[in-house]
Write an enzyme that holds these catalytic residues in place. Sequence first.
Site, PDB file in Angstrom:
ATOM      1  N   ASP A 163      80.406-124.933 -63.017  1.00 40.28           N
ATOM      2  CA  ASP A 163      80.732-123.953 -62.792  1.00 40.28           C
ATOM      3  C   ASP A 163      81.764-124.654 -61.516  1.00 40.28           C
ATOM      4  O   ASP A 163      82.090-124.763 -60.751  1.00 40.28           O
ATOM      5  CB  ASP A 163      80.873-122.764 -62.333  1.00 40.28           C
ATOM      6  CG  ASP A 163      81.670-121.578 -62.501  1.00 40.28           C
ATOM      7  OD1 ASP A 163      82.998-122.349 -63.269  1.00 40.28           O
ATOM      8  OD2 ASP A 163      81.133-120.939 -61.524  1.00 40.28           O
TER       9      ASP A 163
ATOM     10  N   LYS B 117      87.513-114.577 -72.806  1.00 37.94           N
ATOM     11  CA  LYS B 117      85.803-114.308 -72.278  1.00 37.94           C
ATOM     12  C   LYS B 117      85.308-113.523 -72.219  1.00 37.94           C
ATOM     13  O   LYS B 117      85.615-112.341 -72.372  1.00 37.94           O
ATOM     14  CB  LYS B 117      86.588-115.264 -70.317  1.00 37.94           C
ATOM     15  CG  LYS B 117      84.913-114.953 -69.715  1.00 37.94           C
ATOM     16  CD  LYS B 117      85.074-114.607 -68.397  1.00 37.94           C
ATOM     17  CE  LYS B 117      83.909-114.661 -67.205  1.00 37.94           C
ATOM     18  NZ  LYS B 117      84.324-114.950 -65.809  1.00 37.94           N
TER      19      LYS B 117
ATOM     20  N   GLU C 179      79.969-113.365 -67.978  1.00 40.78           N
ATOM     21  CA  GLU C 179      80.065-112.736 -66.632  1.00 40.78           C
ATOM     22  C   GLU C 179      80.415-110.226 -66.553  1.00 40.78           C
ATOM     23  O   GLU C 179      81.110-109.903 -66.422  1.00 40.78           O
ATOM     24  CB  GLU C 179      80.813-113.549 -66.119  1.00 40.78           C
ATOM     25  CG  GLU C 179      80.109-114.873 -65.352  1.00 40.78           C
ATOM     26  CD  GLU C 179      80.999-115.810 -64.076  1.00 40.78           C
ATOM     27  OE1 GLU C 179      82.175-115.547 -64.521  1.00 40.78           O
ATOM     28  OE2 GLU C 179      80.543-116.276 -63.852  1.00 40.78           O
TER      29      GLU C 179
ATOM     30  N   HIS D 199      76.235-126.137 -56.375  1.00 42.31           N
ATOM     31  CA  HIS D 199      76.147-124.239 -56.028  1.00 42.31           C
ATOM     32  C   HIS D 199      76.181-124.327 -54.678  1.00 42.31           C
ATOM     33  O   HIS D 199      74.975-122.865 -54.511  1.00 42.31           O
ATOM     34  CB  HIS D 199      75.803-123.828 -57.224  1.00 42.31           C
ATOM     35  CG  HIS D 199      76.768-122.629 -57.848  1.00 42.31           C
ATOM     36  ND1 HIS D 199      76.719-121.718 -56.703  1.00 42.31           N
ATOM     37  CD2 HIS D 199      76.807-122.662 -58.841  1.00 42.31           C
ATOM     38  CE1 HIS D 199      77.708-120.942 -57.414  1.00 42.31           C
ATOM     39  NE2 HIS D 199      77.063-120.861 -58.992  1.00 42.31           N
TER      40      HIS D 199
ATOM     41  N   ASN E 157      88.887-112.695 -66.843  1.00 43.00           N
ATOM     42  CA  ASN E 157      88.834-111.551 -66.794  1.00 43.00           C
ATOM     43  C   ASN E 157      89.932-110.175 -66.493  1.00 43.00           C
ATOM     44  O   ASN E 157      90.317-110.043 -65.926  1.00 43.00           O
ATOM     45  CB  ASN E 157      87.679-111.481 -65.426  1.00 43.00           C
ATOM     46  CG  ASN E 157      86.602-112.568 -65.214  1.00 43.00           C
ATOM     47  OD1 ASN E 157      85.557-112.569 -65.832  1.00 43.00           O
ATOM     48  ND2 ASN E 157      86.464-112.875 -64.010  1.00 43.00           N
TER      49      ASN E 157
ATOM     50  N   GLU F  84      88.074-123.358 -55.653  1.00 42.33           N
ATOM     51  CA  GLU F  84      87.130-122.808 -55.371  1.00 42.33           C
ATOM     52  C   GLU F  84      86.092-123.004 -54.946  1.00 42.33           C
ATOM     53  O   GLU F  84      85.573-122.701 -54.040  1.00 42.33           O
ATOM     54  CB  GLU F  84      87.079-121.809 -56.585  1.00 42.33           C
ATOM     55  CG  GLU F  84      85.606-120.721 -56.926  1.00 42.33           C
ATOM     56  CD  GLU F  84      84.867-119.912 -58.053  1.00 42.33           C
ATOM     57  OE1 GLU F  84      85.738-120.427 -59.202  1.00 42.33           O
ATOM     58  OE2 GLU F  84      84.212-119.576 -57.812  1.00 42.33           O
TER      59      GLU F  84
ATOM     60  N   GLU G 215      92.518-114.115 -58.452  1.00 39.65           N
ATOM     61  CA  GLU G 215      91.057-114.927 -58.737  1.00 39.65           C
ATOM     62  C   GLU G 215      90.462-115.993 -58.202  1.00 39.65           C
ATOM     63  O   GLU G 215      91.855-116.458 -59.401  1.00 39.65           O
ATOM     64  CB  GLU G 215      90.107-114.041 -59.630  1.00 39.65           C
ATOM     65  CG  GLU G 215      88.812-114.394 -59.743  1.00 39.65           C
ATOM     66  CD  GLU G 215      87.962-113.740 -61.383  1.00 39.65           C
ATOM     67  OE1 GLU G 215      88.287-112.645 -61.295  1.00 39.65           O
ATOM     68  OE2 GLU G 215      86.604-114.577 -61.582  1.00 39.65           O
ATOM     69  N   ARG G 216      90.574-116.361 -57.072  1.00 42.18           N
ATOM     70  CA  ARG G 216      89.956-117.534 -56.999  1.00 42.18           C
ATOM     71  C   ARG G 216      91.805-118.230 -56.598  1.00 42.18           C
ATOM     72  O   ARG G 216      91.585-119.762 -56.794  1.00 42.18           O
ATOM     73  CB  ARG G 216      89.478-118.800 -57.968  1.00 42.18           C
ATOM     74  CG  ARG G 216      88.263-117.674 -58.714  1.00 42.18           C
ATOM     75  CD  ARG G 216      86.899-117.767 -57.589  1.00 42.18           C
ATOM     76  NE  ARG G 216      85.669-116.992 -57.848  1.00 42.18           N
ATOM     77  CZ  ARG G 216      85.157-116.381 -57.047  1.00 42.18           C
ATOM     78  NH1 ARG G 216      84.661-116.623 -55.538  1.00 42.18           N
ATOM     79  NH2 ARG G 216      84.284-116.048 -57.299  1.00 42.18           N
TER      80      ARG G 216
ATOM     81  N   LYS H 279      84.501-126.399 -69.856  1.00 41.77           N
ATOM     82  CA  LYS H 279      84.554-126.630 -69.045  1.00 41.77           C
ATOM     83  C   LYS H 279      83.839-128.180 -68.709  1.00 41.77           C
ATOM     84  O   LYS H 279      83.123-128.758 -68.921  1.00 41.77           O
ATOM     85  CB  LYS H 279      83.204-125.855 -67.743  1.00 41.77           C
ATOM     86  CG  LYS H 279      84.418-124.825 -67.678  1.00 41.77           C
ATOM     87  CD  LYS H 279      83.801-123.653 -66.306  1.00 41.77           C
ATOM     88  CE  LYS H 279      84.516-122.136 -66.139  1.00 41.77           C
ATOM     89  NZ  LYS H 279      83.715-121.350 -65.283  1.00 41.77           N
TER      90      LYS H 279
END
Lengths: 698, 698
Positions: A373, A296, A300, A519, A219, A401, A176-177, A368
């Site tokens: 993000d 996590k 999400e 974003h 995730n 990302e 992911e990413r 973070k």
Amino acid sequence: MLQALLVLLAVALPAATARAEDGYRLWLRYAPLEGPALADLTRRPLAVQIPVGGAIPDNPTIRAAADELQKGLSSLSGRQVSLMKGHDAETRADHAIIRLHCARSEIAAGGAFSIRQSSRGLDILASEPIGCLYGSFSLLRALSEGMRLSDIGRSEAPRYPLRMLNHWDNPDGSVERGYAGSSIFDWWKLPDHLDQWMIDYARANASIGINGVVVNNVNASAMMLEPRYIARLKRLADAWRPYGIRVYLSARFSAPRDIGGLETADPFDPRVAAWWKDKADEIYAAIPDFGGFLVKANSEGQPGPGDYGRTHADGANMLAHALGPRGTVIWRAFVYSEHDEADRARQAFAEFAPLDGQFADNVILQVKNGPIDFQPREPFHPLFGAMPDTRVMLETQITKEYLGFSTHLAFLAPMWKEVLDAPTGHGKTVAEAIAPAGMAGVANIGSDRNWSGSHFDQANWYAFGRLAWDPSLSAEQLAREWAAQTWSREEGFVADISAMMLGSREIVADYMTPLGLAHLMATGHHYGPAPWVCDLPRPEWNPCYYHRADRQGIGFDRTPGGSNALADYAPIAAARWADPDRMDSRYLLWFHHLPWDWTFPDGTSLWQTLVQRYDAGVAGVAQMQQVWAGHEGEIDARRHADVADFLKIQRREAQWWRDASIAYWQSLNSLPLPDGTRPPARSLGHYRALSFPEAPGN
Amino acid sequence: MLQALLVLLAVALPAATARAEDGYRLWLRYAPLEGPALADLTRRPLAVQIPVGGAIPDNPTIRAAADELQKGLSSLSGRQVSLMKGHDAETRADHAIIRLHCARSEIAAGGAFSIRQSSRGLDILASEPIGCLYGSFSLLRALSEGMRLSDIGRSEAPRYPLRMLNHWDNPDGSVERGYAGSSIFDWWKLPDHLDQWMIDYARANASIGINGVVVNNVNASAMMLEPRYIARLKRLADAWRPYGIRVYLSARFSAPRDIGGLETADPFDPRVAAWWKDKADEIYAAIPDFGGFLVKANSEGQPGPGDYGRTHADGANMLAHALGPRGTVIWRAFVYSEHDEADRARQAFAEFAPLDGQFADNVILQVKNGPIDFQPREPFHPLFGAMPDTRVMLETQITKEYLGFSTHLAFLAPMWKEVLDAPTGHGKTVAEAIAPAGMAGVANIGSDRNWSGSHFDQANWYAFGRLAWDPSLSAEQLAREWAAQTWSREEGFVADISAMMLGSREIVADYMTPLGLAHLMATGHHYGPAPWVCDLPRPEWNPCYYHRADRQGIGFDRTPGGSNALADYAPIAAARWADPDRMDSRYLLWFHHLPWDWTFPDGTSLWQTLVQRYDAGVAGVAQMQQVWAGHEGEIDARRHADVADFLKIQRREAQWWRDASIAYWQSLNSLPLPDGTRPPARSLGHYRALSFPEAPGN
């Protein structure tokens, strides 16, 4: 004799020249020295010595240190460097000897080392083997930069206990990413087969002080907790242990339900707690130094204690109890909800700040760098400094990302320094506030031959590790030392390239999200501009949510008149951003919604300045291209061409970002472009119609 | 002077020794010669010459040939080999000269070459540059095997016009049935960036005569036909053209609907035909030598002409018309339907045989080696020889979907030879029947450093290309020449390892699907045994469909008393398999359903023999382990260890296959094991409960 040598040389040469530079060796190339530095290093034959008595005999970490020194010194000096054990060295009066003293109690524990000149050459002193390994890499770094052996002396200790990579790698090999190929972890062939790649990975990490690796995506798949994965992880743990690296797992909170046969994952259910305790015992039986779990939760779509009406502290403490003093629970603070009408930038603060003091001792909260993000620029996260009774860790994203994937050159050390050096207003800088924990970086590492998808992205892996070791290092020093080791230690090259690197992140912020915008990337994959997206079901997934632009103005009002996110910061910090007239304009539209014709103190309008920033970003990439082209021929052709190709992509995509963004803003504000400004190359409709379903990392 | 040399040597040596063997160089290692072969090659200085007059000046293919000769000869001889153009050679009377004459009309077109001794050294003759390239690789192969330069003379011409790799690579980087990492095609960075990997890929293919590459999965995304992918494909085509490789695309039949804005893909709709014509024109404008389209239609959910009531010929001919004489439509015959109650092994024959003579001249029908799907053993496909008025091409699977993925050692040349050499009964062998078309192999190539996921799987890529060049080559010769180039040309090694390779596929067939059983692999990913699966919605996806075992017996009756699939073969071929008492037992249960107590002519029962075959398979792997272990130290340690690791996996999984299969058969037939046979290690329930959702390639 001469003839035999000529034949030998003829055989050896093609092999040497065939070893093309493909980036695999990272900053550990140990490129042969030249001139006075070479003369200094080769004045006497070199030897590496592990003295008896002091060191633990046959310790794998000391062996790794000695091997690395032998390999590195041989390559740097062009001479075979011998390895001596015990007292052999006494008989070699003609040799310069690098001695590893790895049980010196006067040096601190935890990886500290001291390098000192000695009558016989040079001593590396540490209280533990891992200090000797870190010291060895430090010595090789100094030599690789061109320092003379006889000038080197230093004492270092890591600033933070935890210096971690978080891999967002899935067991199916996708990342992911990830923009550097697929996962480097070949679970399918583990534990039976361990590739050399895994050893070189550990060497690279150890060379910059990284001491923990979370091998799987936050995730998380619960499958990673099944016995066959524990067996696979054990093989990695065994391979990495000599390099001082502990393994961690991302744990799916619902695992007791997913794979444990329970119908609940409620942290207050004793069967759930018992399941986790058993699972921890099972892991520790295989991996005695297992680091712990990264979680996590309730973020999400991930399961978490909130599913059962429990708090994050309830969930984290249950897991912490399962681990006990053996390990650590690292709990992510990255939460936001579509059901929460509050500014997304405030939600994590609202949820976690009240929990200060409620977490078990072996829980760390991972926060973070900014409150949204991993944007090209964010103010530091308000939780830093605001939870004095909680161990808080900084999470950075090394993989780009939101900064152009692997094809845009953006050196991130300046971004991380901006956060680390920020005074929280609670009496500490961010760097100080995270001292009891450390730093985590979301890895940019994949199966690409150059590890990171681009040669320059290696610098971000490097800089992350070095900053987690010593956050007081300057971005400039990091750029310089990385460039010297990775490309060429020639001063003209190092000066130009490090300067280019230092400006690169600001350039990306300018052509993507200038003046504190954030974003505005396309949905899902985050590739390319899409400020026009306003209709996604979750409001905070829409770029419009962040820029709030309309006919009158642009920006997110986070003052008391708006979301009042400023109130989450200590007053002294909030004051830095409260007044649009007196603040750092690079954060302007993060905190303020302003009319297009609002003017800066110098009289230029917001609109004019915005367009100027975009243009500065595009021009900055052109300038990087020029700098890079100017050094063609000074380094190997293949890597030079690779970077030139990528800069060309970046140049085109910077223009795209600039043109698409300006076209969209103009569709709202109907303002003409400032004089002399080139209009967007294509219509807004063109940019809106572009679609990239195959963009990587999604 | 001596001192300077010593220093130079000291610098060169570490680089040479550091070049670990990781498999990247495939069979093109050009390992330095020793002994008499070296003495022969270095008697005189070597030069490569491109004479003027004959050759096209500065032709990229001739340049590639000369470069390869220079690189290969330098590495083999340990001396720098010079390159001369024009008449320079006349002045170098002391040199042995390899001359490239690439416009000699006496040599056939299409890649043929002749290598002849000459007064000055050796001449490579061809009528076209590509023949010179093939001749150069042939020369280097002979030298790499240990032949002396002065003994080499040969004339060769490829047997088939099409020698193709089919990549089942998806644009997102995943590879269907790929066990060697992710896709080697980095679409995301193309066309701006072309990795050196793509050049080495073309070199490897050219070295074995492959001249066509389908870059994307037959389960195709229509996206691959969009302009940005055509631009990317053009970059690959340009890079591969010097190596004689034409690019092809898998085309999704519904593309006019998916991306063309039409509401239909009916091949009889003039708008559909016009869309494909325009698409072809667009591709040819970018890639003048584009090869054509590969199409999987009305198969496993793929769209096709059948969706509109049209035949395969209707669909193929429409596309063929769009391409015109510029290119070829390769239409796959791999079709079967859950709505068809006929034996799956008969369905493709029933659908395609009646279409013989109806396909346009530039259509080729691509037929899998057997009538089901790339099993460890299948009889040849009945369509071979049965469509005399259609160009039929053989499709093989190089990637080992059904033969243990990349961790099981199985050399597939014997399997392919079994098919190629089979007399179809229509007057031709399969090899002869496909002469107007050629061979396609589903690639086993991925991003793994060794290209194929395992070192030994490189041999299957190699053997496929060589057989497509010359199907009369023996499996033994292919094993020997590959082993000599890839590992060591020492005769003891080559003899042992090639023998091991030659038996390896039969070993896999024995422990997985002995005596003509087929398709007993687990659902979806096909990893491991699952003969017990009987309840999948499509009948022909169930292992039970294939083995038909019950209390009384086992096997698929394809005689006239059963599905009568034998009737699809020419009588003379069918006769080979009609009588269970007189046939090759390796095909027995493919064609016959027999009672467990049926006896072979030698008196052993079917059940006894079946168990014996499983045990022979497991013992065969143990034997391979022993052979391999016996050669430790004769080759580089890293690759030796890699193979040893994989053989260990294969050994364990062979036992698993054997135990799980026997446990299942016993649950049906309740028969005791033959005397002295070890019972399965675990219960059937254990094997049935195993689950591998993360198995690769699915």
